[in-house]
Motif scaffolding. Structure first.
Motif, PDB file in Angstrom:
ATOM      1  N   MET A  12       0.852  -1.185   0.000  1.00 54.26           N
ATOM      2  CA  MET A  12       0.000   0.000   0.000  1.00 54.26           C
ATOM      3  C   MET A  12       0.889   1.236   0.000  1.00 54.26           C
ATOM      4  N   ASP A  13       0.394   2.309  -0.581  1.00 61.12           N
ATOM      5  CA  ASP A  13       1.199   3.525  -0.688  1.00 61.12           C
ATOM      6  C   ASP A  13       1.669   4.014   0.673  1.00 61.12           C
ATOM      7  N   GLU A  14       0.787   3.909   1.669  1.00 65.49           N
ATOM      8  CA  GLU A  14       1.150   4.324   3.025  1.00 65.49           C
ATOM      9  C   GLU A  14       0.848   3.187   3.988  1.00 65.49           C
ATOM     10  N   LYS A  15       1.900   2.557   4.505  1.00 66.35           N
ATOM     11  CA  LYS A  15       1.715   1.454   5.448  1.00 66.35           C
ATOM     12  C   LYS A  15       1.367   2.020   6.822  1.00 66.35           C
ATOM     13  N   GLN A  16       0.398   1.363   7.494  1.00 70.42           N
ATOM     14  CA  GLN A  16      -0.151   1.907   8.725  1.00 70.42           C
ATOM     15  C   GLN A  16      -0.004   0.942   9.896  1.00 70.42           C
ATOM     16  N   ASP A  17       0.157   1.492  11.091  1.00 69.80           N
ATOM     17  CA  ASP A  17      -0.201   0.768  12.307  1.00 69.80           C
ATOM     18  C   ASP A  17      -1.702   0.528  12.189  1.00 69.80           C
ATOM     19  N   SER A  18      -2.163  -0.697  12.406  1.00 69.29           N
ATOM     20  CA  SER A  18      -3.568  -0.985  12.095  1.00 69.29           C
ATOM     21  C   SER A  18      -4.544  -0.220  12.976  1.00 69.29           C
ATOM     22  N   THR A  19      -4.084   0.323  14.093  1.00 67.83           N
ATOM     23  CA  THR A  19      -4.945   1.186  14.898  1.00 67.83           C
ATOM     24  C   THR A  19      -5.405   2.395  14.092  1.00 67.83           C
ATOM     25  N   ASN A  20      -4.622   2.786  13.097  1.00 73.89           N
ATOM     26  CA  ASN A  20      -4.911   3.966  12.284  1.00 73.89           C
ATOM     27  C   ASN A  20      -5.695   3.654  11.015  1.00 73.89           C
ATOM     28  N   VAL A  21      -6.033   2.398  10.775  1.00 69.04           N
ATOM     29  CA  VAL A  21      -6.669   2.023   9.506  1.00 69.04           C
ATOM     30  C   VAL A  21      -8.130   2.450   9.491  1.00 69.04           C
ATOM     31  N   TRP A  22      -8.507   3.179   8.452  1.00 65.88           N
ATOM     32  CA  TRP A  22      -9.892   3.588   8.217  1.00 65.88           C
ATOM     33  C   TRP A  22     -10.573   2.590   7.284  1.00 65.88           C
ATOM     34  N   ASN A  23     -11.906   2.665   7.237  1.00 67.02           N
ATOM     35  CA  ASN A  23     -12.625   1.885   6.230  1.00 67.02           C
ATOM     36  C   ASN A  23     -12.258   2.338   4.821  1.00 67.02           C
ATOM     37  N   ALA A  24     -11.887   3.599   4.665  1.00 67.92           N
ATOM     38  CA  ALA A  24     -11.424   4.065   3.354  1.00 67.92           C
ATOM     39  C   ALA A  24     -10.163   3.315   2.932  1.00 67.92           C
ATOM     40  N   ASP A  25      -9.289   2.995   3.896  1.00 69.17           N
ATOM     41  CA  ASP A  25      -8.102   2.194   3.594  1.00 69.17           C
ATOM     42  C   ASP A  25      -8.500   0.769   3.229  1.00 69.17           C
ATOM     43  N   ARG A  26      -9.504   0.257   3.924  1.00 67.93           N
ATOM     44  CA  ARG A  26      -9.963  -1.108   3.639  1.00 67.93           C
ATOM     45  C   ARG A  26     -10.584  -1.189   2.245  1.00 67.93           C
ATOM     46  N   LEU A  27     -11.238  -0.122   1.827  1.00 63.45           N
ATOM     47  CA  LEU A  27     -11.768  -0.092   0.465  1.00 63.45           C
ATOM     48  C   LEU A  27     -10.627  -0.158  -0.545  1.00 63.45           C
ATOM     49  N   VAL A  28      -9.526   0.539  -0.268  1.00 64.05           N
ATOM     50  CA  VAL A  28      -8.355   0.473  -1.154  1.00 64.05           C
ATOM     51  C   VAL A  28      -7.832  -0.962  -1.218  1.00 64.05           C
ATOM     52  N   MET A  29      -7.782  -1.646  -0.072  1.00 63.43           N
ATOM     53  CA  MET A  29      -7.369  -3.055  -0.078  1.00 63.43           C
ATOM     54  C   MET A  29      -8.285  -3.866  -0.986  1.00 63.43           C
ATOM     55  N   GLY A  30      -9.586  -3.639  -0.848  1.00 62.20           N
ATOM     56  CA  GLY A  30     -10.540  -4.360  -1.687  1.00 62.20           C
ATOM     57  C   GLY A  30     -10.355  -4.055  -3.161  1.00 62.20           C
ATOM     58  N   GLN A  31     -10.062  -2.807  -3.476  1.00 62.61           N
ATOM     59  CA  GLN A  31      -9.835  -2.426  -4.873  1.00 62.61           C
ATOM     60  C   GLN A  31      -8.549  -3.038  -5.416  1.00 62.61           C
ATOM     61  N   MET A  32      -7.538  -3.195  -4.557  1.00 59.05           N
ATOM     62  CA  MET A  32      -6.302  -3.862  -4.979  1.00 59.05           C
ATOM     63  C   MET A  32      -6.573  -5.335  -5.279  1.00 59.05           C
ATOM     64  N   ILE A  33      -7.410  -5.960  -4.457  1.00 58.56           N
ATOM     65  CA  ILE A  33      -7.809  -7.344  -4.730  1.00 58.56           C
ATOM     66  C   ILE A  33      -8.596  -7.412  -6.033  1.00 58.56           C
ATOM     67  N   GLU A  34      -9.505  -6.466  -6.217  1.00 59.89           N
ATOM     68  CA  GLU A  34     -10.312  -6.435  -7.443  1.00 59.89           C
ATOM     69  C   GLU A  34      -9.432  -6.314  -8.689  1.00 59.89           C
ATOM     70  N   ALA A  35      -8.409  -5.457  -8.617  1.00 61.88           N
ATOM     71  CA  ALA A  35      -7.545  -5.229  -9.779  1.00 61.88           C
ATOM     72  C   ALA A  35      -6.757  -6.479 -10.161  1.00 61.88           C
ATOM     73  N   ALA A  36      -6.445  -7.317  -9.176  1.00 65.36           N
ATOM     74  CA  ALA A  36      -5.650  -8.520  -9.441  1.00 65.36           C
ATOM     75  C   ALA A  36      -6.505  -9.785  -9.480  1.00 65.36           C
ATOM     76  N   TYR A  37      -7.809  -9.630  -9.358  1.00 63.27           N
ATOM     77  CA  TYR A  37      -8.699 -10.775  -9.128  1.00 63.27           C
ATOM     78  C   TYR A  37      -8.672 -11.794 -10.266  1.00 63.27           C
ATOM     79  N   GLU A  38      -8.767 -11.344 -11.491  1.00 58.25           N
ATOM     80  CA  GLU A  38      -8.889 -12.272 -12.616  1.00 58.25           C
ATOM     81  C   GLU A  38      -7.602 -13.033 -12.904  1.00 58.25           C
ATOM     82  N   THR A  39      -6.471 -12.507 -12.462  1.00 57.04           N
ATOM     83  CA  THR A  39      -5.186 -13.122 -12.803  1.00 57.04           C
ATOM     84  C   THR A  39      -4.530 -13.850 -11.632  1.00 57.04           C
ATOM     85  N   HIS A  40      -5.212 -13.910 -10.485  1.00 60.44           N
ATOM     86  CA  HIS A  40      -4.638 -14.574  -9.314  1.00 60.44           C
ATOM     87  C   HIS A  40      -5.645 -15.532  -8.693  1.00 60.44           C
TER      88      HIS A  40
END
Length: 365
Positions: A49-77
């Motif tokens: 991720m562009d900015e690695k976080q202590d998970s205490t600082n993780v927002w749902n907006a960050d979790r959406l980015v994680m989901g979008q990263m999974i989505e981008a790689a979904y068909e090929t992994h």
């Protein structure tokens, strides 16, 4: 010759990659995977991720980015490993579960560690290697969904909770047994979700609407209800999760405060729901089920407009409630139906039979 499985590894931060004193996230995915034994027939693709976080600082907006990263790689992994801090790992498992729901037809593992990789006796290598082993087995056996791997136990992502701060077995799933074990061989048990070809062919879908303005409060007779009443008057929140007693009990004894009329938690709930703020009641217990009609105090909360968060864990209750409010902001009845629908086995099995005391008396022949 069989094609190699491809796993996408996403590094979000957390203790496993921290350095320094005090500890801060630093290590890259490449550094974390250095020296890790990768199962035969598996190829890894690494992403930070562009900015690695202590998970205490993780927002749902960050979790959406994680989901979008999974989505981008979904068909090929074939599978996905999310390296994460332990403090809010359960919230991320809950979020990804509700983000994808049944459209997720590949396995996703969210894992953390209690020590950094560079410390002697670290659990990092075991956590990552076990996750890779389990991922290979799940792909081979067409098992899908969100999971956590914790010291050889594979836990259902929709019910995982952190229970310990320092011990290696930091996570468990209240009321539900592990769905698999990884010691020394992979043993798959009940509770896993199998791939559905009809759903899989329709592709991955992201239900990304979650209400941000939701707060959680622990309620007791000695906790002042003006905390909620002040939030209602401020008009900034859209939902509140109240941790209850028993099966949904909320105290109704009135508080007297200087300059205000006396009011109770029940009064505060009514003021909130009258203002269009949704109030959900969650149980703090491992086997907790919120049944608002069981006791008088729960019935009063329900009459004031409170909704039952059923038997969900606190992390899942918060996540699903936020999504329900975002989807049906002005429809409490629809929100309750959404909360009561068991979509991913986030609710405990079974139901409570209603009392037969009011049944008609049996007539003898």
């Amino acid at each position: 010759m069989r094609k190699p499985m491809k796993f996408h590894v996403i590094n979000t931060g957390g203790t496993l990659g921290m350095v320094g004193k005090p500890l801060v996230p630093a290590a890259s995915a490449e550094e974390l995977l250095e020296g890790i034994k990768v199962p035969k027939g598996v190829k890894l693709n690494l992403q930070d991720m562009d900015e690695k976080q202590d998970s205490t600082n993780v927002w749902n907006a960050d979790r959406l980015v994680m989901g979008q990263m999974i989505e981008a790689a979904y068909e090929t992994h074939d599978a996905f490993i999310v390296l994460h801090g332990t403090d809010s790992l359960a919230e991320t498992c809950s979020y990804l579960s509700m983000l994808f729901k049944l459209s997720l037809q590949k396995p996703v593992f969210v894992i953390g560690a209690q020590m950094t990789k560079i410390e002697a006796g670290s659990d990092v290598a075991m956590q990552i290697e076990n996750a890779l082993r389990v991922a290979k087995s799940f792909v081979k056996n067409s098992i899908v969904g969100v999971y956590n791997v914790c010291i050889g136990e594979v836990l259902h992502g929709a019910r995982v909770c952190k229970r310990r701060d320092s011990a290696f077995d930091a996570f468990h799933t209240p009321g539900v047994h592990p769905v698999a074990h990884a010691f020394p061989h992979i043993m798959i048990k009940e509770g896993v979700r199998r791939k559905d070809e009809v759903t899989a062919v329709q592709g991955l879908r992201l239900d990304s609407k979650f209400e941000r303005h939701v707060v959680s409060l622990v309620v007791s007779a000695d906790a002042p209800p003006y905390v909620l009443m002040d939030m209602v008057k401020a008009g900034r929140i859209r939902g509140v999760v109240l941790e209850c007693k028993g099966a949904g009990n909320i105290p109704d004894r009135p508080w007297e405060t200087e300059g205000d009329d006396a009011f109770s938690w029940i009064d505060a709930i009514r003021a909130a729901t009258d203002a269009g703020i949704h109030v959900g009641i969650v149980s703090p217990f491992e086997d907790g089920r919120v049944i608002l009609d069981r006791y008088g105090l729960g019935a009063k909360a329900k009459a004031a407009g409170a909704l039952s968060l059923e038997s969900m864990t606190p992390p899942m209750a918060d996540t699903k409630f936020r999504q329900a409010i975002a989807m049906f902001p002005k429809d409490p009845a629809r929100i309750q139906r959404f909360l009561s629908a068991d979509m991913l086995n986030e609710l405990l099995d079974g139901f409570e039979d209603e009392s037969d005391e009011d049944d008609d008396e049996v007539v003898k022949d």
